[in-house]
Design a protein around this motif. Structure first.
Motif, PDB file in Angstrom:
ATOM      1  N   UNK A 100       0.864  -1.227   0.044  1.00 33.69           N
ATOM      2  CA  UNK A 100      -0.075   0.056  -0.076  1.00 33.69           C
ATOM      3  C   UNK A 100       0.881   1.214   0.019  1.00 33.69           C
ATOM      4  N   UNK A 101       2.041   1.079  -0.634  1.00 30.55           N
ATOM      5  CA  UNK A 101       3.113   2.214  -0.697  1.00 30.55           C
ATOM      6  C   UNK A 101       3.703   2.836   0.555  1.00 30.55           C
ATOM      7  N   UNK A 102       3.098   1.752   1.657  1.00 33.07           N
ATOM      8  CA  UNK A 102       3.355   2.275   3.077  1.00 33.07           C
ATOM      9  C   UNK A 102       4.991   2.328   3.189  1.00 33.07           C
ATOM     10  N   UNK A 103       5.769   1.479   2.585  1.00 34.06           N
ATOM     11  CA  UNK A 103       7.297   1.665   2.539  1.00 34.06           C
ATOM     12  C   UNK A 103       7.618   2.983   2.002  1.00 34.06           C
ATOM     13  N   UNK A 104       7.239   3.380   0.677  1.00 35.72           N
ATOM     14  CA  UNK A 104       7.593   4.699   0.032  1.00 35.72           C
ATOM     15  C   UNK A 104       7.328   5.752   1.091  1.00 35.72           C
ATOM     16  N   UNK A 105       5.942   5.613   1.584  1.00 30.36           N
ATOM     17  CA  UNK A 105       5.782   6.622   2.746  1.00 30.36           C
ATOM     18  C   UNK A 105       6.714   6.816   3.839  1.00 30.36           C
ATOM     19  N   UNK A 106       7.146   5.674   4.352  1.00 33.82           N
ATOM     20  CA  UNK A 106       8.307   5.474   5.241  1.00 33.82           C
ATOM     21  C   UNK A 106       9.358   6.327   4.918  1.00 33.82           C
TER      22      UNK A 106
ATOM     23  N   UNK B 227      18.420   5.491  -3.383  1.00 40.52           N
ATOM     24  CA  UNK B 227      18.001   4.091  -3.399  1.00 40.52           C
ATOM     25  C   UNK B 227      18.590   3.434  -2.314  1.00 40.52           C
ATOM     26  N   UNK B 228      18.075   2.331  -2.226  1.00 38.84           N
ATOM     27  CA  UNK B 228      18.920   1.221  -1.215  1.00 38.84           C
ATOM     28  C   UNK B 228      18.069   1.055  -0.036  1.00 38.84           C
ATOM     29  N   UNK B 229      18.806   0.007   0.891  1.00 39.95           N
ATOM     30  CA  UNK B 229      18.029  -0.287   1.942  1.00 39.95           C
ATOM     31  C   UNK B 229      18.605   0.372   3.045  1.00 39.95           C
TER      32      UNK B 229
ATOM     33  N   UNK C  64      11.316  -3.207  -4.657  1.00 37.50           N
ATOM     34  CA  UNK C  64      10.824  -2.407  -5.348  1.00 37.50           C
ATOM     35  C   UNK C  64      11.233  -1.129  -5.089  1.00 37.50           C
ATOM     36  N   UNK C  65      10.959  -0.876  -3.595  1.00 36.27           N
ATOM     37  CA  UNK C  65      11.306   0.362  -2.934  1.00 36.27           C
ATOM     38  C   UNK C  65      12.895   0.601  -2.652  1.00 36.27           C
ATOM     39  N   UNK C  66      13.470  -0.190  -2.696  1.00 38.48           N
ATOM     40  CA  UNK C  66      14.776  -0.266  -2.535  1.00 38.48           C
ATOM     41  C   UNK C  66      15.467   0.213  -3.864  1.00 38.48           C
ATOM     42  N   UNK C  67      14.736   0.005  -5.133  1.00 39.27           N
ATOM     43  CA  UNK C  67      15.298   0.667  -6.317  1.00 39.27           C
ATOM     44  C   UNK C  67      14.548   1.889  -6.626  1.00 39.27           C
TER      45      UNK C  67
END
Length: 245
Positions: A15-21, A186-188, A202-205
């Motif tokens: 739910x794009x929750x990690x992108x929001x983080x 990008x990255x972890x 996906x979010x790491x990239x």
């Protein structure tokens, strides 16, 4: 020391929750916590999730201990503390008093898109995996405790216009918008849960929010049934979203 602005962002998976983080963590004044109750949830339910044993071993799995930590000093003395929570990690009888005084927000996404994304990582999902009914219950609890409707963001609105959506969210929780929220390296991150190995490729990239893709998702019948079961709770929360057009 001034108490930080604590943001409890409730959502479901995919739910794009990690992108929001990521957006909040890229602010120089903000610390983040990635699903701090996940280990508790896995230990208490015994549910079969990828990496469940490793997650339980890695995390504090005592509910009261986690709750106390979330009310304590912010990591690094940050002025803003963004806490990413999954709604289904709160079981029906869990006491929400640990979150009194926090700015509660709710992130939703059209169920078809969530189910399609989730099914790529975990086969045969069921409606409860997406936490929509629990999200609605938490929304009602927070509204009743605070006497006001908490802010709701739809993932599609964020992707259509990240600046506008994040500005509206920041206004709602009482902090200034920061341009740093719109792009990140990008990255972890050290703050990522160990489940990043399964879920965060996906979010790491990424270096920002992906462009909005309005193409309808095509689901097989068994997944269509799951999305349909989630839709009533989604539509009820969507009536309260910050951006309507």
């Amino acid at each position: 020391m001034t108490d930080p602005v604590r943001i409890a962002m409730w959502s479901g998976p995919r739910n794009i929750s990690t992108a929001m983080m990521r957006a909040f963590e890229n602010r120089p004044d903000c610390a983040v916590s990635d699903e701090p109750f996940y280990g508790c949830y896995l230990k208490r339910t015994g549910i079969d999730h990828p990496m469940a044993d490793r997650i339980i071993d890695d995390m504090d799995c005592d509910f009261d201990s986690v709750a106390r930590a979330l009310k304590g000093p912010a990591p690094g003395g940050a002025a803003v503390w963004y806490q990413k929570h999954m709604s289904h990690h709160m079981l029906p009888n869990d006491d929400l008093s640990w979150s009194d005084g926090m700015a509660h927000c709710f992130l939703i996404r059209q169920p078809d898109a969530m189910v399609a994304s989730y099914a790529k990582k975990r086969e045969t999902p069921v409606a409860s995996d997406f936490g929509f009914d629990r999200l609605g219950e938490l929304f009602d609890q927070v509204a009743n405790r605070k006497g006001a409707v908490p802010p709701v963001l739809d993932a599609a609105d964020v992707l259509r216009d990240p600046r506008r959506a994040l500005t509206a969210l920041c206004d709602a929780v009482g902090i200034p918008f920061d341009d740093a929220m719109l792009a990140w390296p990008p990255g972890r991150r050290d703050s990522d849960g160990i489940w990043a190995d399964v879920w965060y490729a996906s979010v790491e990239a990424s270096t920002g929010f992906l462009p909005y893709d309005p193409v309808p998702v095509q689901l097989p019948p068994e997944l269509r049934a799951v999305a349909d079961a989630c839709r009533p709770a989604y539509e009820r929360l969507a009536e309260h979203r910050l951006l309507r057009n």
